[in-house]
Structures are given as structure tokens and as C-alpha cells.
Design a protein around this motif. Structure first.
Motif, mmCIF file in Angstrom:
data_model
loop_
_atom_site.group_PDB
_atom_site.id
_atom_site.type_symbol
_atom_site.label_atom_id
_atom_site.label_comp_id
_atom_site.label_asym_id
_atom_site.label_seq_id
_atom_site.Cartn_x
_atom_site.Cartn_y
_atom_site.Cartn_z
ATOM 1 N N VAL A 102 0.828 -1.216 0.000
ATOM 2 C CA VAL A 102 0.000 0.000 0.000
ATOM 3 C C VAL A 102 0.859 1.260 0.000
ATOM 4 C CG1 VAL A 102 -1.764 1.284 1.257
ATOM 5 C CG2 VAL A 102 -1.826 -1.215 1.230
ATOM 6 N N ASN A 103 0.485 2.200 -0.833
ATOM 7 C CA ASN A 103 1.048 3.547 -0.796
ATOM 8 C C ASN A 103 -0.064 4.463 -0.289
ATOM 9 O OD1 ASN A 103 2.121 6.067 -1.168
ATOM 10 N ND2 ASN A 103 2.499 5.849 -3.364
ATOM 11 N N GLU A 104 0.052 4.889 0.976
ATOM 12 C CA GLU A 104 -1.035 5.641 1.606
ATOM 13 C C GLU A 104 -1.298 6.986 0.941
ATOM 14 O OE1 GLU A 104 -0.197 5.956 5.731
ATOM 15 O OE2 GLU A 104 -0.388 3.798 6.118
ATOM 16 N N ASP A 105 -0.310 7.483 0.195
ATOM 17 C CA ASP A 105 -0.488 8.772 -0.469
ATOM 18 C C ASP A 105 -1.178 8.642 -1.821
ATOM 19 O OD1 ASP A 105 0.765 10.131 1.619
ATOM 20 O OD2 ASP A 105 2.752 9.734 0.768
ATOM 21 N N ASN A 106 -1.300 7.395 -2.301
ATOM 22 C CA ASN A 106 -1.867 7.208 -3.634
ATOM 23 C C ASN A 106 -2.581 5.866 -3.720
ATOM 24 O OD1 ASN A 106 -2.522 7.215 -6.319
ATOM 25 N ND2 ASN A 106 -0.428 6.905 -7.056
ATOM 26 N N PHE A 107 -3.869 5.887 -3.436
ATOM 27 C CA PHE A 107 -4.669 4.669 -3.518
ATOM 28 C C PHE A 107 -5.113 4.366 -4.947
ATOM 29 C CE2 PHE A 107 -6.216 5.292 1.108
ATOM 30 C CZ PHE A 107 -5.052 4.683 1.574
ATOM 31 N N SER A 108 -4.811 5.237 -5.872
ATOM 32 C CA SER A 108 -5.250 5.001 -7.250
ATOM 33 C C SER A 108 -4.427 3.920 -7.940
ATOM 34 C CB SER A 108 -5.176 6.302 -8.063
ATOM 35 O OG SER A 108 -3.838 6.749 -8.157
ATOM 36 N N THR A 109 -3.287 3.540 -7.330
ATOM 37 C CA THR A 109 -2.484 2.422 -7.836
ATOM 38 C C THR A 109 -2.225 1.461 -6.685
ATOM 39 O OG1 THR A 109 -1.406 3.840 -9.477
ATOM 40 C CG2 THR A 109 -0.362 1.738 -8.989
ATOM 41 N N ILE A 110 -2.723 0.240 -6.830
ATOM 42 C CA ILE A 110 -2.589 -0.784 -5.803
ATOM 43 C C ILE A 110 -1.600 -1.838 -6.295
ATOM 44 C CG2 ILE A 110 -3.807 -2.464 -4.369
ATOM 45 C CD1 ILE A 110 -4.762 0.404 -3.962
ATOM 46 N N TYR A 111 -0.567 -2.081 -5.506
ATOM 47 C CA TYR A 111 0.421 -3.109 -5.857
ATOM 48 C C TYR A 111 0.174 -4.369 -5.034
ATOM 49 C CZ TYR A 111 3.031 0.664 -8.117
ATOM 50 O OH TYR A 111 3.399 1.712 -8.913
ATOM 51 N N ALA A 112 0.513 -5.509 -5.614
ATOM 52 C CA ALA A 112 0.366 -6.781 -4.893
ATOM 53 C C ALA A 112 1.431 -7.761 -5.383
ATOM 54 C CB ALA A 112 -1.021 -7.363 -5.101
ATOM 55 N N ASP A 113 1.910 -8.586 -4.456
ATOM 56 C CA ASP A 113 2.830 -9.679 -4.784
ATOM 57 C C ASP A 113 2.046 -10.984 -4.732
ATOM 58 O OD1 ASP A 113 5.036 -8.051 -5.097
ATOM 59 O OD2 ASP A 113 5.606 -8.173 -2.984
ATOM 60 N N ILE A 114 2.066 -11.717 -5.836
ATOM 61 C CA ILE A 114 1.298 -12.956 -5.943
ATOM 62 C C ILE A 114 2.250 -14.142 -6.018
ATOM 63 C CG2 ILE A 114 -0.338 -14.259 -7.347
ATOM 64 C CD1 ILE A 114 -1.604 -11.686 -8.212
ATOM 65 N N GLU A 115 2.040 -15.116 -5.139
ATOM 66 C CA GLU A 115 2.854 -16.337 -5.162
ATOM 67 C C GLU A 115 2.337 -17.265 -6.258
ATOM 68 O OE1 GLU A 115 3.031 -18.312 -1.426
ATOM 69 O OE2 GLU A 115 3.684 -16.536 -0.320
ATOM 70 N N GLY A 116 3.259 -17.832 -7.013
ATOM 71 C CA GLY A 116 2.868 -18.804 -8.028
ATOM 72 C C GLY A 116 2.229 -20.017 -7.371
ATOM 73 N N PRO A 117 1.016 -20.395 -7.780
ATOM 74 C CA PRO A 117 0.323 -21.524 -7.143
ATOM 75 C C PRO A 117 1.087 -22.837 -7.322
ATOM 76 C CG PRO A 117 -1.197 -20.206 -8.453
ATOM 77 C CD PRO A 117 0.172 -19.744 -8.807
ATOM 78 N N ALA A 118 1.042 -23.692 -6.294
ATOM 79 C CA ALA A 118 1.700 -24.995 -6.365
ATOM 80 C C ALA A 118 1.072 -25.847 -7.463
ATOM 81 C CB ALA A 118 1.580 -25.705 -5.020
ATOM 82 N N GLY A 119 1.906 -26.633 -8.140
ATOM 83 C CA GLY A 119 1.419 -27.501 -9.194
ATOM 84 C C GLY A 119 1.280 -26.823 -10.541
ATOM 85 N N THR A 120 1.680 -25.546 -10.624
ATOM 86 C CA THR A 120 1.642 -24.812 -11.892
ATOM 87 C C THR A 120 3.075 -24.483 -12.322
ATOM 88 O OG1 THR A 120 1.620 -22.577 -10.965
ATOM 89 C CG2 THR A 120 -0.491 -23.742 -11.069
ATOM 90 N N PRO A 121 3.261 -24.082 -13.571
ATOM 91 C CA PRO A 121 4.617 -23.691 -14.008
ATOM 92 C C PRO A 121 5.148 -22.452 -13.284
ATOM 93 C CG PRO A 121 3.177 -24.106 -15.894
ATOM 94 C CD PRO A 121 2.308 -24.084 -14.681
ATOM 95 N N TYR A 122 4.278 -21.782 -12.513
ATOM 96 C CA TYR A 122 4.661 -20.552 -11.818
ATOM 97 C C TYR A 122 4.999 -20.804 -10.348
ATOM 98 C CZ TYR A 122 2.110 -19.283 -16.003
ATOM 99 O OH TYR A 122 1.682 -19.223 -17.294
ATOM 100 N N GLU A 123 5.009 -22.065 -9.953
ATOM 101 C CA GLU A 123 5.314 -22.437 -8.565
ATOM 102 C C GLU A 123 6.693 -21.930 -8.167
ATOM 103 O OE1 GLU A 123 5.349 -26.473 -5.751
ATOM 104 O OE2 GLU A 123 4.941 -26.597 -7.901
ATOM 105 N N ASN A 124 6.817 -21.484 -6.915
ATOM 106 C CA ASN A 124 8.055 -20.932 -6.337
ATOM 107 C C ASN A 124 8.401 -19.547 -6.875
ATOM 108 O OD1 ASN A 124 8.543 -23.223 -4.728
ATOM 109 N ND2 ASN A 124 9.533 -24.274 -6.447
#
Length: 259
Positions: free
Chosen positions: A34-56
Motif C-alpha cells: 500500500v502507498n497511503e499517499d496514492n490509492f489510485s495504484t494498488i500493488y500486490a505480490d502474488i505467489e505462483g500456485p503450487a502444481g503450476t509452471p509458476y510455482e516458487n
């Protein structure tokens, strides 16, 4: 630079409530930044789901909220490079929730969960990355291999630091001569004082800080030698005391004879 002033006060208030809820009770595999000064852009870190090519992998994405949000859906982008049918090479996300299926009542939590689910079940029929979409339909193994390669290059989680598990002395721990990681692990590591004299090894089979031969010498042969030296010194001290006492008695006898 966009600020919270670009959003209506009632929307900002709602966003504050949603973001607080996401922070206190984050969705599985998702961490919001969260950037408290700017809610118009929300950032998030997403973990690659297990069992997919994006794992880890850890994938950074952002949601850009328009001035008429929530009447209009946010635009989603992946900032971490990823090989996926529904994510363009520039990171743009194509999912119905952010387009024709958008509903103003949908919250940020729902949007983020949909994006993570997209990593589990892609939709090649509405592909933004045509190469990935075609590969997924015709040869999944090749698609998965390609996706894993890019995950390993751009999104792999950093490996934890490995702390050497050698024995630590009490002086080392108390003296502050350690890194912060070693201090944190110190209670779990064996102390050098726990070294067994016969084997020269600490509890758990860890090597002590002193060489094995030196430990054996000090505790075994060296110990016997020290005992012998101490015994010899005691005997010599006793003989010297007896000789001194004898000289004193002889001197007294001579004095009595003179009388």
C-alpha cells in the motif's frame, strides 16, 4: 503524480477499509503493498500456485483505478515478466472480471483472487499472448517448460541465507562477535563446551572449534601428564619442608649442648 485527491472522498474511505482488511486478513498467496499517499495504484505480490509452471515464483502486479472507480473496472498489469496466454508481453491482464463481467460491488479482494486463479487455469481462447495460447492448446509440456524457464529467470524467490552450523563458544555469543542471523540461531546451535573429550565432537555430531587431536591431548594424555607433574611437584615440596624442619631441630640441639 496521481494522489488520493484524484478519487472521491467516499471511494478513498472505502479503499482504506478494504486495504486494512487485506492487510489484517490477506488472501492465500497474495500480499498487498500500500502507498497511503496514492490509492489510485494498488500493488500486490502474488505467489505462483503450487502444481503450476509458476510455482516458487513471486509476481508483482498492479491495479490502476480510474477516477470513476468503482463504476469502471481497474486496469491490471503484471510488472514481473511472465509467460501466460492471458497476460500480454507488456504485462496487461486480460480477464473478464476486469472487462465485461465487472460489477461495482466487486472488491479488490475478489479481483486479486481472480488474477491468482488465472495462473492456475488460463483461458487460451481470449489470449493476449498468442504464442503462449497456441502452445498451451497444442503442447502443454512445452508451454509449461517455457513458463517455468521465465519464472526461474524473473520471479524465483530469493534463497534463504545458509548459516554455518559450527559450534559456538559462550564468549562468541555474549561478546557480540556474530552476525544478526547467527545471534538469532545461537540458542539452537551447540556450544563448544559441549564437546565430548573422547570423540572431539559436539552434540549432534558437529565439529568443535578446537582440533580433535588437541582436544584429546588436553582431556586425555595431556590430563594424565598434568596430574603426574602436579604429583611430582607435591612430593618435592614435601621433601623440602622435611629438610627445613630437620635443620631447625639440629640447630636447637646444638644450642642446648652449649647450655
Amino acid at each position: 503524480m496521481a494522489t488520493n485527491e484524484n478519487l472521491p472522498p467516499n471511494v478513498v474511505k472505502q479503499l482504506v477499509k478494504e486495504l486494512k482488511n487485506l492487510d489484517e486478513s490477506p488472501p492465500e498467496g497474495i500480499k498487498v503493498v500500500v502507498n497511503e499517499d496514492n490509492f489510485s495504484t494498488i500493488y500486490a505480490d502474488i505467489e505462483g500456485p503450487a502444481g503450476t509452471p509458476y510455482e516458487n515464483g513471486i509476481f508483482r502486479m498492479k491495479l490502476i483505478l480510474s477516477q470513476d472507480f468503482p463504476q469502471s473496472p481497474p486496469k491490471g498489469y503484471f510488472l514481473t515478466k511472465i509467460f501466460h496466454p492471458n497476460i500480454a508481453t507488456n504485462g496487461e491482464i486480460c480477464v473478464n472480471t476486469l472487462k465485461k463481467d465487472w460489477n461495482p460491488s466487486l472488491g479488490l479482494r475478489h479481483v486479486l483472487l481472480v488474477v491468482r486463479c488465472l495462473l492456475i487455469e488460463p483461458f487460451p481462447e481470449s489470449a493476449l499472448n498468442e504464442q503462449a495460447g497456441k502452445m498451451l492448446l497444442e503442447n502443454y509440456e512445452e508451454y509449461a517448460r517455457h513458463a517455468r524457464i521465465l519464472t526461474g529467470i524473473h520471479a524465483l524467490k530469493p534463497k534463504p541465507k545458509i548459516i554455518p552450523t559450527k559450534a559456538l563458544t559462550t564468549d562468541q555469543i555474549n561478546g557480540g562477535n556474530l552476525s544478526q542471523d547467527q545471534k538469532n540461531l545461537a540458542p539452537m546451535l551447540p556450544l563448544a563446551s559441549n564437546v565430548a573429550p573422547a570423540t572431539g565432537k559436539a552434540a549432534g555430531g558437529l565439529e568443535p572449534s578446537l582440533p580433535v587431536n588437541q582436544s584429546i591431548t588436553e582431556a586425555g594424555v595431556g590430563g594424565s601428564t598434568a596430574a603426574m607433574v602436579n604429583t611430582g611437584q607435591t612430593k618435592e615440596s614435601g621433601l623440602a619442608k622435611v629438610q627445613t624442619d630437620k635443620k631447625k631441630i639440629d640447630a636447637r640441639k646444638k644450642s642446648l649442648k652449649r647450655l
